[in-house]
Design an enzyme around this catalytic site. Structure first.
Site, PDB file in Angstrom:
ATOM      1  N   SER A  44       0.835  -1.206   0.000  1.00  0.00           N
ATOM      2  CA  SER A  44       0.000   0.000   0.000  1.00  0.00           C
ATOM      3  C   SER A  44       0.870   1.256   0.000  1.00  0.00           C
ATOM      4  CB  SER A  44      -0.961  -0.071   1.197  1.00  0.00           C
ATOM      5  OG  SER A  44      -1.923   0.944   1.127  1.00  0.00           O
TER       6      SER A  44
ATOM      7  N   ASP B 179     -10.234  -3.673  -5.625  1.00  0.00           N
ATOM      8  CA  ASP B 179      -9.611  -2.806  -4.622  1.00  0.00           C
ATOM      9  C   ASP B 179     -10.202  -1.402  -4.765  1.00  0.00           C
ATOM     10  OD1 ASP B 179      -7.899  -1.103  -3.213  1.00  0.00           O
ATOM     11  OD2 ASP B 179      -6.107  -2.271  -3.716  1.00  0.00           O
TER      12      ASP B 179
ATOM     13  N   HIS C 186      -8.170  -4.398  -1.139  1.00  0.00           N
ATOM     14  CA  HIS C 186      -6.866  -3.809  -0.807  1.00  0.00           C
ATOM     15  C   HIS C 186      -6.083  -4.718   0.136  1.00  0.00           C
ATOM     16  CE1 HIS C 186      -4.247  -0.374  -1.276  1.00  0.00           C
ATOM     17  NE2 HIS C 186      -4.057  -0.289   0.028  1.00  0.00           N
TER      18      HIS C 186
END
Ligand code: MLT
Length: 204
Positions: free
Chosen positions: A105, A156, A187
């Site tokens: 991320s 996501d 995610h």
């Protein structure tokens, strides 16, 4: 290295590539340790803590809102992280020419901006749920010989659908060998990400 929060876990296998762990928003330098140890037992781990605080959540660069980045800060933090990496590798005797980013991320995003702006910082990387932050191609030939895995999820909500492909092109412009792995995921990571990362390491 004074003033930096980081974790350094020397590995037991000199043949295993050293990994630079880059956590997601709100994480710490410990978050990816057990995943990295499962992925590559014996690798030396270097894990800095993101030094930007977003209401107490650690990050690697500032943003004004989700997906709305402070580009000056992105550039400055990317360059500062590259300096930290070089200094840490020298002082801790880590083979920087084999160092792979392993980021999730926000950590995957600064892994990508490192490859774009500071290609000598890394030998490649495993970027889990990355997106395009800097819409700038890597300089020609700056990433030749380096391999990158981009692992994204098909649903996501944080990553715009065209970003993985766009990021792959920005890195390939520098000569990187880019592998993309897409799984039916959001995610959050799933076991498929670890499988893809394992296959990527085996392919190097
Ligand atoms: C970012 O800010 O880098 C991305 O939105 C990923 C995240 O941290 O949520």
């Amino acid at each position: 290295l004074a003033g930096h929060h980081y974790l350094h876990l020397p590995g037991s296998d000199p043949g295993a590539p050293p990994l630079l762990l880059l956590h997601g928003t709100g994480g710490t330098e410990r978050d990816l340790v057990s995943l990295a140890q499962r992925l590559s037992p014996g690798s030396t781990l270097l894990s800095p803590r993101g030094n930007v605080s977003e209401n107490g959540a650690n990050r690697f660069f500032r943003r004004f809102a989700e997906g709305v980045f402070d580009y000056d800060d992105v550039r400055a933090r990317t360059d500062a992280l590259a300096e930290f990496i070089s200094a840490a590798c020298t002082q801790l005797d880590i083979a920087q020419n084999r160092l792979l980013a392993f980021g999730f991320s926000n950590g995957a995003n600064i892994g990508a901006t490192l490859l774009q702006r500071q290609p000598t910082a890394l030998a490649g990387g495993i970027l889990l749920r990355p997106m395009v932050v800097l819409d700038e191609p890597a300089a020609p030939d700056s990433l030749t010989g380096k391999s990158v895995l981009l692992a994204n999820g098909t649903f996501d909500p944080i990553i715009p659908a065209d970003h993985p492909e766009r990021l792959a092109k920005l890195l390939a412009a520098g000569g990187a060998t880019v592998q993309r792995h897409t799984s039916a995921a959001s995610h959050n990571l799933t076991p498929a990400d670890l499988e893809a990362a394992t296959a990527f390491l085996e392919s190097l």
